[in-house]
Write an enzyme that holds these catalytic residues in place. Sequence first.
Site, short mmCIF file in Angstrom:
data_model
loop_
_atom_site.label_atom_id
_atom_site.label_comp_id
_atom_site.label_asym_id
_atom_site.label_seq_id
_atom_site.Cartn_x
_atom_site.Cartn_y
_atom_site.Cartn_z
N ASP A 77 -57.59 -59.08 27.46
CA ASP A 77 -56.43 -59.39 26.96
C ASP A 77 -56.71 -60.90 26.47
O ASP A 77 -56.88 -61.28 28.10
CB ASP A 77 -54.78 -58.46 26.72
CG ASP A 77 -53.65 -58.59 26.18
OD1 ASP A 77 -54.21 -59.73 25.41
OD2 ASP A 77 -52.18 -59.21 27.39
N ALA A 109 -52.08 -63.06 26.42
CA ALA A 109 -51.42 -62.94 27.43
C ALA A 109 -50.95 -62.63 28.68
O ALA A 109 -50.81 -61.28 28.42
CB ALA A 109 -50.26 -63.32 25.65
N ALA A 123 -37.43 -58.18 23.97
CA ALA A 123 -38.30 -58.87 23.05
C ALA A 123 -39.97 -58.16 23.91
O ALA A 123 -41.12 -58.03 22.81
CB ALA A 123 -38.03 -60.63 23.08
N MET A 164 -44.30 -55.60 23.16
CA MET A 164 -45.33 -56.48 23.15
C MET A 164 -46.76 -55.85 23.03
O MET A 164 -47.00 -54.86 23.51
CB MET A 164 -45.86 -56.90 24.30
CG MET A 164 -45.95 -57.92 25.14
SD MET A 164 -45.98 -59.25 23.72
CE MET A 164 -44.44 -60.02 23.70
N LYS A 167 -48.04 -58.98 15.45
CA LYS A 167 -46.92 -60.38 15.30
C LYS A 167 -46.34 -59.70 14.52
O LYS A 167 -44.30 -59.22 15.10
CB LYS A 167 -46.86 -61.59 15.87
CG LYS A 167 -47.64 -62.00 17.03
CD LYS A 167 -47.15 -60.91 18.21
CE LYS A 167 -48.19 -62.03 19.62
NZ LYS A 167 -48.04 -60.93 20.99
N HIS A 179 -44.94 -55.88 15.36
CA HIS A 179 -43.78 -56.40 17.26
C HIS A 179 -42.57 -56.92 16.25
O HIS A 179 -41.81 -56.23 16.61
CB HIS A 179 -44.19 -57.34 17.42
CG HIS A 179 -43.30 -57.43 19.13
ND1 HIS A 179 -44.38 -57.69 20.11
CD2 HIS A 179 -42.25 -57.77 19.47
CE1 HIS A 179 -43.76 -57.67 21.20
NE2 HIS A 179 -42.32 -57.93 20.35
N ARG A 215 -53.56 -53.35 17.29
CA ARG A 215 -53.40 -52.51 18.63
C ARG A 215 -52.72 -51.10 18.07
O ARG A 215 -51.99 -51.84 17.12
CB ARG A 215 -53.24 -53.01 19.48
CG ARG A 215 -54.53 -54.08 20.28
CD ARG A 215 -54.08 -54.41 21.40
NE ARG A 215 -54.66 -55.86 22.39
CZ ARG A 215 -53.58 -56.96 22.38
NH1 ARG A 215 -52.42 -56.58 22.82
NH2 ARG A 215 -55.38 -57.52 23.46
N ASP A 248 -52.25 -55.39 29.86
CA ASP A 248 -51.36 -55.23 30.50
C ASP A 248 -49.69 -55.06 29.95
O ASP A 248 -48.56 -54.74 30.78
CB ASP A 248 -50.37 -57.04 30.49
CG ASP A 248 -50.14 -57.77 29.85
OD1 ASP A 248 -49.17 -58.38 29.33
OD2 ASP A 248 -51.02 -58.15 28.98
#
Length: 269
Positions: A10, A12, A44, A48, A52, A55, A160, A186
Amino acid sequence: MKRIEAVILDWAGTTVDFGSFAPTQIFIEAFKSVFDIEITLAQARIPMGLGKWQHIEALGKLPEVDAVWNAKFGRSMTREDIDKIYAAFMPLQIAKVVDFAAPIAGVTDTIAALRQQNIKIGSCSGYPRVVMEKLVPAAQALGYQPDYWVASDDLLAGGRPGPWMALQNVIALGIGSVSACVKVDDAVPGVEEGRNAGMWSVGLSISGNEFGKTWETYQSMSDEEIGSLKQQASEKLFAAGAHYVIDTLADLPSVIDCINERLVKGERP
């Protein structure tokens, strides 16, 4: 396959942007600027790892956000609402992402060590291509460059937690078996992505979204504070299906050694 041939990373919170702050703060700003709705940093962070647009959709479905939305507009969030927030989010994210392009401590050394073992370095992200086209060269200038990358909107199948971005790396890198691949992430959707792709899946408990602290804050925390947040993050990542959970990418080589031993014994993910 008797050894790991590729790791798929990944971005970020995994290789760059300790604490995964570039995307999270922009979601807060976009909700506020478009609809004058305030969401928290903790909210927020919940979805994750998703693309986006997805999201934003997931944030709108959070019970507490949906309640505020209904109180303000008399209805739940619509696709048109999501599009408006996304349209505001993208320019902000494109402008901001380069400020978070520095490799996390230990990443460049880890990548060099993996390459000495002839392990290929793939990558994928919840960022769309227009953001990745800014992030990738910025990270390269600061010392991190994978062999391949794919963005969340590159594939018609989607992002994902589906397996498709991870599997696109397998195709592009020419890897003979998914069991010879390690997916590292993460966030929960990224861990699930690795499992859904049939790979070894490794979660990161400190450098990313689940821990959620800046490098400076992390450095000033007590051992007790670190231990508590690390345990919470580890539990979420293991619950998502991680085979291993480590602190940061710097710990990955030892996990690779363990997995190679398991592969020699005939074990698979």
